[in-house]
Design a protein around this motif. Structure first.
Motif, PDB file in Angstrom:
ATOM      1  N   TYR A 271       0.799  -1.226   0.000  1.00 20.05           N
ATOM      2  CA  TYR A 271       0.000   0.000   0.000  1.00 20.05           C
ATOM      3  C   TYR A 271       0.832   1.277   0.000  1.00 20.05           C
ATOM      4  O   TYR A 271       0.421   2.283  -0.574  1.00 20.05           O
ATOM      5  CB  TYR A 271      -0.963   0.028   1.191  1.00 20.05           C
ATOM      6  CG  TYR A 271      -2.179  -0.820   0.939  1.00 20.05           C
ATOM      7  CD1 TYR A 271      -3.213  -0.370   0.136  1.00 20.05           C
ATOM      8  CD2 TYR A 271      -2.289  -2.090   1.479  1.00 20.05           C
ATOM      9  CE1 TYR A 271      -4.325  -1.156  -0.118  1.00 20.05           C
ATOM     10  CE2 TYR A 271      -3.401  -2.881   1.236  1.00 20.05           C
ATOM     11  CZ  TYR A 271      -4.411  -2.407   0.435  1.00 20.05           C
ATOM     12  OH  TYR A 271      -5.499  -3.178   0.175  1.00 20.05           O
ATOM     13  N   LEU A 272       1.989   1.266   0.644  1.00 21.96           N
ATOM     14  CA  LEU A 272       2.782   2.492   0.770  1.00 21.96           C
ATOM     15  C   LEU A 272       4.051   2.482  -0.068  1.00 21.96           C
ATOM     16  O   LEU A 272       4.734   3.492  -0.146  1.00 21.96           O
ATOM     17  CB  LEU A 272       3.136   2.731   2.246  1.00 21.96           C
ATOM     18  CG  LEU A 272       1.932   2.860   3.190  1.00 21.96           C
ATOM     19  CD1 LEU A 272       2.405   3.033   4.623  1.00 21.96           C
ATOM     20  CD2 LEU A 272       1.037   4.020   2.768  1.00 21.96           C
ATOM     21  N   HIS A 273       4.369   1.328  -0.645  1.00 23.52           N
ATOM     22  CA  HIS A 273       5.570   1.185  -1.489  1.00 23.52           C
ATOM     23  C   HIS A 273       6.849   1.506  -0.717  1.00 23.52           C
ATOM     24  O   HIS A 273       7.787   2.051  -1.278  1.00 23.52           O
ATOM     25  CB  HIS A 273       5.455   2.049  -2.756  1.00 23.52           C
ATOM     26  CG  HIS A 273       4.194   1.812  -3.501  1.00 23.52           C
ATOM     27  ND1 HIS A 273       3.993   0.692  -4.273  1.00 23.52           N
ATOM     28  CD2 HIS A 273       3.036   2.520  -3.556  1.00 23.52           C
ATOM     29  CE1 HIS A 273       2.784   0.737  -4.795  1.00 23.52           C
ATOM     30  NE2 HIS A 273       2.174   1.816  -4.367  1.00 23.52           N
ATOM     31  N   TRP A 274       6.857   1.153   0.567  1.00 25.08           N
ATOM     32  CA  TRP A 274       8.039   1.340   1.386  1.00 25.08           C
ATOM     33  C   TRP A 274       8.973   0.164   1.192  1.00 25.08           C
ATOM     34  O   TRP A 274       8.553  -0.963   0.928  1.00 25.08           O
ATOM     35  CB  TRP A 274       7.675   1.440   2.856  1.00 25.08           C
ATOM     36  CG  TRP A 274       6.977   2.717   3.232  1.00 25.08           C
ATOM     37  CD1 TRP A 274       6.756   3.792   2.438  1.00 25.08           C
ATOM     38  CD2 TRP A 274       6.400   3.026   4.489  1.00 25.08           C
ATOM     39  NE1 TRP A 274       6.085   4.759   3.131  1.00 25.08           N
ATOM     40  CE2 TRP A 274       5.850   4.315   4.393  1.00 25.08           C
ATOM     41  CE3 TRP A 274       6.294   2.341   5.693  1.00 25.08           C
ATOM     42  CZ2 TRP A 274       5.212   4.935   5.463  1.00 25.08           C
ATOM     43  CZ3 TRP A 274       5.657   2.953   6.758  1.00 25.08           C
ATOM     44  CH2 TRP A 274       5.136   4.237   6.637  1.00 25.08           C
ATOM     45  N   SER A 275      10.249   0.414   1.360  1.00 24.95           N
ATOM     46  CA  SER A 275      11.256  -0.643   1.207  1.00 24.95           C
ATOM     47  C   SER A 275      11.304  -1.523   2.457  1.00 24.95           C
ATOM     48  O   SER A 275      10.807  -1.165   3.532  1.00 24.95           O
ATOM     49  CB  SER A 275      12.635  -0.021   0.986  1.00 24.95           C
ATOM     50  OG  SER A 275      13.095   0.585   2.196  1.00 24.95           O
ATOM     51  N   HIS A 276      11.934  -2.664   2.287  1.00 31.18           N
ATOM     52  CA  HIS A 276      12.158  -3.610   3.377  1.00 31.18           C
ATOM     53  C   HIS A 276      12.849  -2.896   4.544  1.00 31.18           C
ATOM     54  O   HIS A 276      12.449  -3.033   5.702  1.00 31.18           O
ATOM     55  CB  HIS A 276      13.024  -4.756   2.830  1.00 31.18           C
ATOM     56  CG  HIS A 276      13.300  -5.841   3.799  1.00 31.18           C
ATOM     57  ND1 HIS A 276      14.452  -5.889   4.542  1.00 31.18           N
ATOM     58  CD2 HIS A 276      12.575  -6.929   4.147  1.00 31.18           C
ATOM     59  CE1 HIS A 276      14.429  -6.958   5.306  1.00 31.18           C
ATOM     60  NE2 HIS A 276      13.305  -7.604   5.093  1.00 31.18           N
ATOM     61  N   GLU A 277      13.869  -2.122   4.248  1.00 34.72           N
ATOM     62  CA  GLU A 277      14.632  -1.433   5.284  1.00 34.72           C
ATOM     63  C   GLU A 277      13.790  -0.389   6.009  1.00 34.72           C
ATOM     64  O   GLU A 277      13.872  -0.248   7.234  1.00 34.72           O
ATOM     65  CB  GLU A 277      15.875  -0.765   4.678  1.00 34.72           C
ATOM     66  CG  GLU A 277      16.919  -1.738   4.187  1.00 34.72           C
ATOM     67  CD  GLU A 277      16.570  -2.368   2.826  1.00 34.72           C
ATOM     68  OE1 GLU A 277      15.715  -1.806   2.092  1.00 34.72           O
ATOM     69  OE2 GLU A 277      17.127  -3.421   2.515  1.00 34.72           O
TER      70      GLU A 277
END
Length: 64
Positions: A24-30
């Motif tokens: 949903y937010l396209h945030w990275s794993h890190e």
């Protein structure tokens, strides 16, 4: 599972939260792992609330 004095966070639940926020937010794993457990849960709850409002989705889109 217990590590030292702290209870370990269930890996399957962590993966569900990470997948949800990444989708949903396209945030990275890190970026997602940098959040503590409570903050990650708050983001999941807020995204779920917004999703329900915008799509008339069932109340439990992501059971947090």
């Amino acid at each position: 599972m217990i590590w030292g004095k702290h209870e370990a966070y269930p890996p399957d639940e962590l993966r569900r939260e990470m997948a949800f926020l990444a989708y949903y937010l396209h945030w990275s794993h890190e970026e997602i792992l940098a959040l503590d457990h409570a903050e990650r849960r708050r983001w999941c709850e807020e995204v779920s609330r917004i999703h329900r409002e915008l799509s008339d989705a069932p109340e439990n889109v992501f059971d947090v």
